[in-house]
Design a protein around this motif. Structure first.
Motif, PDB file in Angstrom:
ATOM      1  N   TYR A 207       5.117  -0.392  18.300  1.00 45.08           N
ATOM      2  CA  TYR A 207       5.029   1.251  17.827  1.00 45.08           C
ATOM      3  C   TYR A 207       4.189   1.634  18.939  1.00 45.08           C
ATOM      4  O   TYR A 207       4.720   2.788  19.493  1.00 45.08           O
ATOM      5  N   PHE A 208       2.929   1.134  19.084  1.00 53.95           N
ATOM      6  CA  PHE A 208       2.147   2.209  19.920  1.00 53.95           C
ATOM      7  C   PHE A 208       2.567   2.314  21.242  1.00 53.95           C
ATOM      8  O   PHE A 208       2.561   3.216  22.280  1.00 53.95           O
ATOM      9  N   VAL A 209       3.036   0.945  21.843  1.00 53.15           N
ATOM     10  CA  VAL A 209       3.628   0.846  23.380  1.00 53.15           C
ATOM     11  C   VAL A 209       4.644   1.605  23.626  1.00 53.15           C
ATOM     12  O   VAL A 209       4.785   2.544  24.631  1.00 53.15           O
ATOM     13  N   ARG A 210       5.712   1.852  22.478  1.00 58.83           N
ATOM     14  CA  ARG A 210       6.821   2.663  22.999  1.00 58.83           C
ATOM     15  C   ARG A 210       6.266   4.266  22.911  1.00 58.83           C
ATOM     16  O   ARG A 210       6.740   5.115  23.512  1.00 58.83           O
ATOM     17  N   ALA A 211       5.386   4.766  21.845  1.00 63.07           N
ATOM     18  CA  ALA A 211       4.878   5.789  21.951  1.00 63.07           C
ATOM     19  C   ALA A 211       4.145   6.160  23.417  1.00 63.07           C
ATOM     20  O   ALA A 211       4.130   7.242  23.762  1.00 63.07           O
ATOM     21  N   LEU A 212       3.314   5.165  23.723  1.00 61.73           N
ATOM     22  CA  LEU A 212       2.634   5.271  25.130  1.00 61.73           C
ATOM     23  C   LEU A 212       3.747   5.645  26.002  1.00 61.73           C
ATOM     24  O   LEU A 212       3.644   6.768  27.294  1.00 61.73           O
ATOM     25  N   SER A 213       5.008   4.788  26.110  1.00 65.10           N
ATOM     26  CA  SER A 213       6.037   5.112  27.095  1.00 65.10           C
ATOM     27  C   SER A 213       6.626   6.529  27.217  1.00 65.10           C
ATOM     28  O   SER A 213       6.645   7.093  28.168  1.00 65.10           O
ATOM     29  N   THR A 214       6.949   6.822  25.893  1.00 65.05           N
ATOM     30  CA  THR A 214       7.380   8.194  25.838  1.00 65.05           C
ATOM     31  C   THR A 214       6.386   9.333  26.319  1.00 65.05           C
ATOM     32  O   THR A 214       6.841  10.123  26.861  1.00 65.05           O
ATOM     33  N   LEU A 215       5.058   9.300  25.784  1.00 64.68           N
ATOM     34  CA  LEU A 215       4.099  10.400  26.201  1.00 64.68           C
ATOM     35  C   LEU A 215       4.056  10.270  27.615  1.00 64.68           C
ATOM     36  O   LEU A 215       3.811  11.327  28.252  1.00 64.68           O
TER      37      LEU A 215
ATOM     38  N   ARG B  56      -9.312  -3.590  20.876  1.00 58.59           N
ATOM     39  CA  ARG B  56      -9.731  -4.939  20.492  1.00 58.59           C
ATOM     40  C   ARG B  56      -9.728  -5.487  18.908  1.00 58.59           C
ATOM     41  O   ARG B  56      -9.345  -6.529  18.772  1.00 58.59           O
ATOM     42  N   PRO B  57     -10.235  -4.721  18.135  1.00 57.41           N
ATOM     43  CA  PRO B  57     -10.138  -5.127  16.679  1.00 57.41           C
ATOM     44  C   PRO B  57      -8.701  -5.521  16.248  1.00 57.41           C
ATOM     45  O   PRO B  57      -8.559  -6.304  15.248  1.00 57.41           O
ATOM     46  N   GLY B  58      -7.722  -4.831  16.760  1.00 60.47           N
ATOM     47  CA  GLY B  58      -6.261  -5.238  16.350  1.00 60.47           C
ATOM     48  C   GLY B  58      -5.562  -6.052  17.284  1.00 60.47           C
ATOM     49  O   GLY B  58      -4.487  -6.475  17.195  1.00 60.47           O
ATOM     50  N   ARG B  59      -6.395  -6.631  18.323  1.00 66.10           N
ATOM     51  CA  ARG B  59      -5.686  -7.567  19.063  1.00 66.10           C
ATOM     52  C   ARG B  59      -4.636  -6.870  20.018  1.00 66.10           C
ATOM     53  O   ARG B  59      -3.650  -7.632  20.219  1.00 66.10           O
ATOM     54  N   LEU B  60      -4.679  -5.693  20.423  1.00 63.92           N
ATOM     55  CA  LEU B  60      -3.732  -5.246  21.243  1.00 63.92           C
ATOM     56  C   LEU B  60      -4.052  -5.556  22.730  1.00 63.92           C
ATOM     57  O   LEU B  60      -5.019  -5.406  23.210  1.00 63.92           O
ATOM     58  N   ALA B  61      -2.916  -5.972  23.153  1.00 64.52           N
ATOM     59  CA  ALA B  61      -2.867  -6.414  24.789  1.00 64.52           C
ATOM     60  C   ALA B  61      -2.810  -5.608  25.679  1.00 64.52           C
ATOM     61  O   ALA B  61      -1.802  -4.341  25.156  1.00 64.52           O
TER      62      ALA B  61
END
Length: 482
Positions: free
Chosen positions: A256-264, A374-379
């Motif tokens: 979800y987060f990576v796709r949001a970053l891509s669109t933004l 980091r707490p959510g282990r986001l790469a």
């Protein structure tokens, strides 16, 4: 935008500068509770009427005390700036703190129930009333008092609308309902906001103190237009993103987060580079010839628009993971670096401060995302992969467009609004074609364009209201039940 265009012609840069001197401080106090208790209510798994009532009275009491303190501190602000008119403005603007504190819990309950359209509608109505008041009084030659009246009208209208939309009525305060942890979470969140706020407003304090209200007026108007895309996207996106990310497991959260970053990145990098190219003409068209200096400042701010959109997303991760403490600690780092850059850039005036802003965003974004994830282990590798091609595409398109514009004599050389509009249309069309072409080339296909088109299609109303499927905004409703 309507207020900006009309009021810039009715009022002077000095009027806006006087208002900016006061709001630099008042907005910090106005957001006590608004940034903190809102996130606490939205993020908490279970909540009841007694707990929300306690939070309401805490918020209202603090708001009343801050209102009195800020009104009484007006003469101190006047001495700081060496501008006696600041004292009267501060006394009037203090009212905004109280009315904002009275609407915090009602707006938070609406967001918890995911009634974002109601919250947005309320905000639009309040802003419309504020703009109308300022324009009418500006037309009547009230000067900076037109801005003061509009500033006061907005939180008053927001408060009334929030109480109408959310019919919850607070009960009497009670003990033993878990208020302490909620207040602690809110304090950490507001602490993060406070240090971030100093980062975001130290520039205006320094310029107003060093160069006076007129120069601050020029800078403030350029800054307002620079931050407009982010301000219009950040608040609604944050509400939706935090509510959504809080419900997802690690793998789903990362997608979800990576796709949001891509669109933004697609939207922000293109918009930022284009406004850097045509920023001077945008100011000339919107504000008129007396704001030309703002146009020069705006062109230095433009390269930061896209990266600023991406930088704000690190807050989504902190809040959705319930780590407001880490968000606060990162805010201290942000404040230290940004303050250092501002102090180094101050001798170059508003243009130097604008350049310092842009540098700070480009330096901080990747470390901020890494620390928040980091707490959510986001790469970080997928996040960087989602945005770097848009950065390169916007840079290439800007460089080629700027070279063509500089090499070819302008088709429209007149320095009036019509000429500015024509140049914006021509230059933006050139940049847009080159940017989309670069995106297609770097991605070896049109997949990014299809994704954005699909997103726009999802945003089109389908003719059926979703409100019937959403629980009413009562404190008794848990997030798991919606």
């Amino acid at each position: 935008m309507i207020a900006t265009v009309i009021l810039a012609r009715l009022l002077t840069p000095e009027d806006f500068g006087l208002m900016g001197m006061v709001t630099t401080f008042s907005l910090l106090l106005l957001n006590v509770g608004l940034n903190g208790f809102t996130e606490a209510v939205v993020q908490r798994e279970q909540i009841d009427d007694a707990l929300v009532s306690n939070l309401f009275w805490v918020n209202a009491g603090v708001g009343l005390l801050l209102t009195i303190a800020f009104a009484g501190g007006g003469p101190l602000l006047a001495r700081l700036y060496g501008e006696p008119r600041v004292a009267g403005v501060a006394s009037a603007v203090a009212v905004t703190i109280l009315f904002t504190s009275l609407s915090v819990q009602h707006l938070a309950l609406l967001k918890r129930a995911m009634r974002f359209s109601d919250v947005s509608a309320n905000d639009i109505v309040a802003r419309t009333i504020s703009v109308a008041v300022s324009i009418v009084l500006g037309w009547a030659a009230w000067g900076y008092w037109a801005l003061v009246a509009g500033t006061v009208a907005q939180p008053v209208a927001t408060c009334l609308g929030a109480w109408v939309l959310c019919r919850w009525v607070p009960g009497l305060p009670r003990r033993g309902v878990g208020t302490g942890p909620m207040v602690w979470f809110a304090m950490n969140t507001y602490g993060r906001f406070a240090v971030s706020y100093f980062s975001w407003n130290l520039d205006k304090l320094l310029i107003g103190w060093r160069f006076g209200p007129e120069v601050l007026g020029f800078y403030k108007k350029a800054y307002d237009l620079f931050s407009l895309p982010v301000n219009q996207l950040s608040a609604p996106l944050t509400s939706v993103a935090v509510s959504t990310l809080s419900r997802l497991n690690r793998e789903s959260r990362e997608r979800y987060f990576v796709r949001a970053l891509s669109t933004l990145a697609f939207v922000g990098m293109g918009l930022g580079a284009d406004l850097t190219l045509v920023g001077h003409d945008v100011i000339l068209l919107l504000l008129g010839p007396k704001w030309v200096e703002s146009g020069r400042i705006f062109t230095f701010l433009g390269p930061g628009i896209g990266i600023m959109l991406l930088y704000f997303t690190h807050g989504w991760l902190h809040l959705s993971l319930g780590r407001a403490d880490r968000w606060f600690r990162w805010g201290v780092i942000e404040l230290a670096l940004t303050s250092l850059l501002f102090l180094l850039a101050l001798p170059w005036g508003p243009v130097g401060i604008a350049a310092a802003w842009v540098v700070s965003f480009w330096v901080l974004t990747i470390p901020a995302l890494w620390y928040a994830g980091r707490p959510g282990r986001l790469a970080m590798a997928p996040a960087i992969a989602a945005v770097w091609k848009y950065v390169l595409a916007s840079a290439l398109a800007y460089a080629v467009s700027a070279a063509i514009v500089q090499a070819i004599p302008p088709l429209i050389a007149t320095q009036d609004a019509l000429g500015a509009a024509a140049r914006i249309g021509i230059d933006s069309s050139l940049f847009g074609a080159l940017y989309l072409g670069a995106v297609v080339l770097l991605y070896r296909g049109c997949e990014p364009l299809y994704q954005v088109a699909a997103l726009l299609g999802d945003m089109v109303p389908r003719g059926t209201s979703s409100r019937s499927a959403i629980a009413p905004p009562t404190p008794h409703t848990s997030k798991q039940g919606r």
